[in-house]
Scaffold this motif. Sequence first.
Motif, short mmCIF file in Angstrom:
data_model
loop_
_atom_site.label_atom_id
_atom_site.label_comp_id
_atom_site.label_asym_id
_atom_site.label_seq_id
_atom_site.Cartn_x
_atom_site.Cartn_y
_atom_site.Cartn_z
N THR A 77 3.91 -8.02 -7.06
CA THR A 77 5.07 -6.99 -7.49
C THR A 77 6.26 -7.41 -8.64
OG1 THR A 77 6.41 -7.52 -5.79
CG2 THR A 77 4.70 -5.91 -5.36
N ASN A 78 6.24 -8.97 -8.72
CA ASN A 78 7.16 -9.37 -9.68
C ASN A 78 6.99 -9.00 -11.06
OD1 ASN A 78 8.70 -10.42 -7.42
ND2 ASN A 78 7.62 -12.54 -7.75
N LEU A 79 5.61 -8.42 -11.38
CA LEU A 79 5.27 -8.33 -12.60
C LEU A 79 5.64 -6.80 -12.98
CD1 LEU A 79 1.81 -10.08 -12.74
CD2 LEU A 79 3.99 -10.88 -13.45
N GLU A 80 6.55 -6.33 -12.84
CA GLU A 80 7.23 -5.05 -12.97
C GLU A 80 7.20 -4.45 -14.39
OE1 GLU A 80 12.06 -5.98 -13.06
OE2 GLU A 80 10.97 -5.59 -10.96
N ASN A 81 6.93 -5.30 -15.29
CA ASN A 81 6.85 -4.91 -16.69
C ASN A 81 5.54 -4.69 -17.12
OD1 ASN A 81 9.54 -4.72 -17.73
ND2 ASN A 81 9.57 -7.16 -17.30
N LEU A 82 4.35 -4.69 -16.37
CA LEU A 82 3.13 -4.54 -16.72
C LEU A 82 3.09 -2.91 -17.19
CD1 LEU A 82 0.74 -6.10 -14.17
CD2 LEU A 82 0.97 -6.74 -16.23
N SER A 88 -11.22 -5.38 -13.50
CA SER A 88 -12.41 -4.99 -13.48
C SER A 88 -13.72 -6.14 -13.02
CB SER A 88 -13.34 -4.30 -14.63
OG SER A 88 -12.65 -3.28 -14.96
N GLY A 89 -14.58 -5.92 -12.45
CA GLY A 89 -15.66 -7.04 -12.04
C GLY A 89 -15.48 -8.05 -10.95
N ASN A 90 -14.37 -7.52 -10.19
CA ASN A 90 -14.04 -8.42 -9.15
C ASN A 90 -14.71 -8.01 -7.77
OD1 ASN A 90 -12.09 -10.45 -10.20
ND2 ASN A 90 -11.36 -8.81 -11.09
N ASN A 91 -14.24 -8.36 -6.60
CA ASN A 91 -14.90 -8.21 -5.45
C ASN A 91 -13.87 -7.31 -4.44
OD1 ASN A 91 -17.03 -9.41 -6.39
ND2 ASN A 91 -16.02 -11.53 -5.69
N PHE A 92 -13.15 -6.62 -5.00
CA PHE A 92 -12.16 -5.60 -4.10
C PHE A 92 -13.03 -4.83 -3.19
CE2 PHE A 92 -9.35 -7.16 -7.61
CZ PHE A 92 -8.15 -7.54 -7.02
N GLU A 93 -12.47 -4.87 -1.91
CA GLU A 93 -13.02 -3.58 -1.03
C GLU A 93 -12.13 -2.48 -0.94
OE1 GLU A 93 -16.42 -5.37 1.60
OE2 GLU A 93 -14.25 -5.72 2.41
N GLU A 94 -10.81 -2.62 -1.45
CA GLU A 94 -10.07 -1.51 -1.57
C GLU A 94 -8.93 -1.87 -2.82
OE1 GLU A 94 -7.40 -1.38 1.96
OE2 GLU A 94 -7.15 -3.45 1.71
N ILE A 95 -8.14 -0.69 -3.14
CA ILE A 95 -7.18 -1.25 -4.16
C ILE A 95 -6.12 -1.82 -3.60
CG2 ILE A 95 -5.66 0.12 -5.85
CD1 ILE A 95 -7.90 2.06 -6.26
N PRO A 96 -5.77 -2.81 -4.21
CA PRO A 96 -4.74 -3.91 -3.31
C PRO A 96 -3.44 -2.82 -3.24
CG PRO A 96 -5.72 -4.98 -5.31
CD PRO A 96 -6.47 -3.65 -5.33
N PRO A 97 -3.11 -2.88 -1.95
CA PRO A 97 -1.85 -2.25 -1.49
C PRO A 97 -0.44 -2.40 -2.13
CG PRO A 97 -2.79 -3.33 0.33
CD PRO A 97 -3.51 -3.89 -1.07
N VAL A 98 -0.42 -3.60 -3.15
CA VAL A 98 0.75 -3.92 -3.86
C VAL A 98 0.81 -2.90 -5.06
CG1 VAL A 98 0.92 -6.17 -2.97
CG2 VAL A 98 -0.01 -5.81 -5.36
N LEU A 99 -0.42 -2.55 -5.54
CA LEU A 99 -0.62 -1.86 -6.60
C LEU A 99 -0.14 -0.27 -6.49
CD1 LEU A 99 -4.01 -2.84 -8.24
CD2 LEU A 99 -1.38 -3.68 -8.86
N GLU A 101 2.87 2.86 -7.63
CA GLU A 101 3.98 3.50 -8.61
C GLU A 101 5.41 2.94 -8.72
OE1 GLU A 101 4.98 7.90 -10.66
OE2 GLU A 101 4.11 7.80 -8.60
N GLU A 102 5.69 2.51 -7.18
CA GLU A 102 7.14 2.03 -7.00
C GLU A 102 7.15 0.73 -7.49
OE1 GLU A 102 6.14 5.38 -5.07
OE2 GLU A 102 5.25 3.68 -4.64
N HIS A 103 6.12 -0.27 -7.40
CA HIS A 103 6.15 -1.65 -7.91
C HIS A 103 5.96 -1.58 -9.29
CE1 HIS A 103 4.81 -2.59 -3.38
NE2 HIS A 103 6.27 -2.55 -3.65
N PHE A 104 5.11 -0.90 -9.84
CA PHE A 104 4.72 -0.92 -11.24
C PHE A 104 5.27 0.57 -12.21
CE2 PHE A 104 2.04 -3.75 -8.85
CZ PHE A 104 2.40 -5.03 -9.58
N PRO A 105 6.42 0.60 -12.20
CA PRO A 105 6.86 1.82 -12.82
C PRO A 105 6.40 1.95 -14.34
CG PRO A 105 8.64 0.51 -12.78
CD PRO A 105 7.58 -0.30 -11.93
N LYS A 106 6.31 1.18 -15.00
CA LYS A 106 5.77 1.07 -16.63
C LYS A 106 4.30 1.05 -16.42
CE LYS A 106 10.02 -1.55 -17.79
NZ LYS A 106 10.49 -2.49 -18.55
#
Length: 184
Positions: A77-82, A88-99, A101-106
């Motif tokens: 979440t420190n990457l707030e300027n993203l 893509s192409g990873n092994n996630f079973e869910e969208i990571p909870p840190v993703l 709108e509040e953590h990544f407003p941009k």
Amino acid sequence: GKDKGRVRSAQFFLFSTKEGLPYQVRYLDAIEELYFYSNENSFLYSLSTGEDICTLKSLRKLTIGAYGLTELPESFTNLENLEYLDLSGNNFEEIPPVLTEEHFPKLTALIINANQRHVAGDLYNNYKENCGGLIKECPLDADGKREFPRRLLKWNKLDTLRLSVNYLQGTIPDFSDEPSFPRW
């Protein structure tokens, strides 16, 4: 300024690692675009990015594709300027909870295609563990139905969302229970 002449963009392709991102990434402190793609046998791994990338405050565009990720640390979440994030192409079973709108407003683009280790279902629709594909993203509700993740559709600045070639189930909500939600 102090960042003059510093690396602003870096790309790493076709590598072999069983670990998260290298700790040296933290020294790219002026980086705005970073691209990691194609870790050998990525479908075998359950990796996290690690903490070092989370110090890159100038990062606007990040791709970590086909790496073997299954989680993102809280400090991501420190990457707030993203503004653009491709996982893509990873092994996630869910969208990571840190993703969120509040953590990544941009953030305007979230690309999370093809997160599959192996085929999830068979002719009997048996549930398999550890298969990726966002299979845990659409749990059953109280009525035994599944619904597409509402939070992604309600993300105000997100204008690009790609989730193709994942194991999402259920209906796309029509938001009829939320009259104030804009209709397209």
